[in-house]
Structures are given as C-alpha cells and as structure tokens.
Write a protein that holds these residues in place. Structure first.
Motif, PDB file in Angstrom:
ATOM      1  N   PHE A  30     -16.414   1.094  -7.432  1.00  0.00           N
ATOM      2  CA  PHE A  30     -17.741   1.314  -8.000  1.00  0.00           C
ATOM      3  C   PHE A  30     -18.431  -0.014  -8.285  1.00  0.00           C
ATOM      4  O   PHE A  30     -17.800  -0.989  -8.668  1.00  0.00           O
ATOM      5  CB  PHE A  30     -17.645   2.134  -9.293  1.00  0.00           C
ATOM      6  N   GLN A  31     -19.750  -0.023  -8.096  1.00  0.00           N
ATOM      7  CA  GLN A  31     -20.546  -1.208  -8.363  1.00  0.00           C
ATOM      8  C   GLN A  31     -21.732  -0.788  -9.226  1.00  0.00           C
ATOM      9  O   GLN A  31     -22.451   0.151  -8.893  1.00  0.00           O
ATOM     10  CB  GLN A  31     -21.034  -1.813  -7.054  1.00  0.00           C
ATOM     11  N   TYR A  32     -21.943  -1.501 -10.331  1.00  0.00           N
ATOM     12  CA  TYR A  32     -23.077  -1.229 -11.198  1.00  0.00           C
ATOM     13  C   TYR A  32     -24.303  -1.933 -10.640  1.00  0.00           C
ATOM     14  O   TYR A  32     -24.359  -3.149 -10.579  1.00  0.00           O
ATOM     15  CB  TYR A  32     -22.792  -1.695 -12.613  1.00  0.00           C
ATOM     16  N   VAL A  33     -25.298  -1.151 -10.198  1.00  0.00           N
ATOM     17  CA  VAL A  33     -26.502  -1.706  -9.603  1.00  0.00           C
ATOM     18  C   VAL A  33     -27.503  -2.064 -10.690  1.00  0.00           C
ATOM     19  O   VAL A  33     -28.085  -3.149 -10.691  1.00  0.00           O
ATOM     20  CB  VAL A  33     -27.125  -0.699  -8.612  1.00  0.00           C
ATOM     21  N   ASP A  34     -27.695  -1.156 -11.623  1.00  0.00           N
ATOM     22  CA  ASP A  34     -28.640  -1.344 -12.712  1.00  0.00           C
ATOM     23  C   ASP A  34     -27.984  -0.822 -13.985  1.00  0.00           C
ATOM     24  O   ASP A  34     -26.798  -0.492 -13.972  1.00  0.00           O
ATOM     25  CB  ASP A  34     -29.939  -0.585 -12.396  1.00  0.00           C
ATOM     26  N   ASP A  35     -28.735  -0.731 -15.061  1.00  0.00           N
ATOM     27  CA  ASP A  35     -28.182  -0.301 -16.348  1.00  0.00           C
ATOM     28  C   ASP A  35     -27.596   1.106 -16.263  1.00  0.00           C
ATOM     29  O   ASP A  35     -26.500   1.351 -16.732  1.00  0.00           O
ATOM     30  CB  ASP A  35     -29.265  -0.366 -17.417  1.00  0.00           C
ATOM     31  N   ASN A  36     -28.290   2.044 -15.658  1.00  0.00           N
ATOM     32  CA  ASN A  36     -27.831   3.432 -15.570  1.00  0.00           C
ATOM     33  C   ASN A  36     -27.623   3.894 -14.137  1.00  0.00           C
ATOM     34  O   ASN A  36     -27.656   5.094 -13.855  1.00  0.00           O
ATOM     35  CB  ASN A  36     -28.844   4.361 -16.257  1.00  0.00           C
ATOM     36  N   THR A  46     -24.898   7.322  -4.817  1.00  0.00           N
ATOM     37  CA  THR A  46     -25.511   6.610  -5.926  1.00  0.00           C
ATOM     38  C   THR A  46     -25.637   7.569  -7.098  1.00  0.00           C
ATOM     39  O   THR A  46     -26.216   8.647  -6.969  1.00  0.00           O
ATOM     40  CB  THR A  46     -26.905   6.093  -5.532  1.00  0.00           C
ATOM     41  N   TYR A  47     -25.098   7.185  -8.255  1.00  0.00           N
ATOM     42  CA  TYR A  47     -25.126   8.022  -9.457  1.00  0.00           C
ATOM     43  C   TYR A  47     -26.155   7.481 -10.438  1.00  0.00           C
ATOM     44  O   TYR A  47     -26.166   6.285 -10.742  1.00  0.00           O
ATOM     45  CB  TYR A  47     -23.757   8.038 -10.130  1.00  0.00           C
ATOM     46  N   PHE A  48     -27.023   8.360 -10.923  1.00  0.00           N
ATOM     47  CA  PHE A  48     -27.988   8.030 -11.968  1.00  0.00           C
ATOM     48  C   PHE A  48     -27.468   8.667 -13.253  1.00  0.00           C
ATOM     49  O   PHE A  48     -27.654   9.861 -13.482  1.00  0.00           O
ATOM     50  CB  PHE A  48     -29.375   8.567 -11.609  1.00  0.00           C
ATOM     51  N   THR A  49     -26.814   7.882 -14.091  1.00  0.00           N
ATOM     52  CA  THR A  49     -26.120   8.445 -15.243  1.00  0.00           C
ATOM     53  C   THR A  49     -27.059   8.905 -16.343  1.00  0.00           C
ATOM     54  O   THR A  49     -26.729   9.826 -17.081  1.00  0.00           O
ATOM     55  CB  THR A  49     -25.130   7.417 -15.811  1.00  0.00           C
ATOM     56  N   ASP A  50     -28.225   8.301 -16.468  1.00  0.00           N
ATOM     57  CA  ASP A  50     -29.140   8.727 -17.518  1.00  0.00           C
ATOM     58  C   ASP A  50     -29.797  10.067 -17.198  1.00  0.00           C
ATOM     59  O   ASP A  50     -30.079  10.858 -18.079  1.00  0.00           O
ATOM     60  CB  ASP A  50     -30.200   7.660 -17.784  1.00  0.00           C
ATOM     61  N   LYS A  51     -30.008  10.366 -15.919  1.00  0.00           N
ATOM     62  CA  LYS A  51     -30.625  11.624 -15.500  1.00  0.00           C
ATOM     63  C   LYS A  51     -29.597  12.676 -15.113  1.00  0.00           C
ATOM     64  O   LYS A  51     -29.964  13.813 -14.823  1.00  0.00           O
ATOM     65  CB  LYS A  51     -31.540  11.379 -14.305  1.00  0.00           C
TER      66      LYS A  51
END
Length: 65
Positions: A30-36, A46-51
């Motif tokens: 896994f690679q963190y692209v942005d904050d969420n 690609t996972y959007f954890t906030d949404k």
C-alpha cells in the motif's frame, strides 16, 4: 534413499526461499497518496477512506462500510 536426500533438500530449501520472497514483496503493498487516499499496488485499487469508497482498475467506483 541416500540418492534422493540432496535433491529433496534442495527442493525444500528453494520452496522456503520462494515463500520468503513472496511474503516480503507484499510488505510494501500500500502507498499513501494523500491524507485520505490509499493506493493498492498489487491490483491498482484506490481507496478513499474519508468517503468509504474505492476505485478499481477499470474506473468503477464502489462503496464499502
């Protein structure tokens, strides 16, 4: 049985080394692209954890809980 001892030990050793290499390659999956935003390198998701959504390789957007 003495003639099979060396080939069997080479086969078992290579299996252990192969399994170790495969497991170590999954450590940096896994690679963190942005904050969420998290990117899965193995399957291109690609996972959007906030949404609570994810975008697969084909571009389809899915919802998860």
């Amino acid at each position: 049985m003495k003639n099979y001892l060396i080939p069997i030990s080479i086969l078992v050793g290579s299996l252990i080394i192969g399994i170790t290499i495969i497991r170590s390659s999954q450590m940096d999956r896994f690679q963190y692209v942005d904050d969420n935003v998290v990117f899965d390198k193995s399957n291109g998701t690609t996972y959007f954890t906030d949404k609570k959504q994810y975008l697969d390789r084909k571009g389809d957007l899915y919802q998860f809980d």
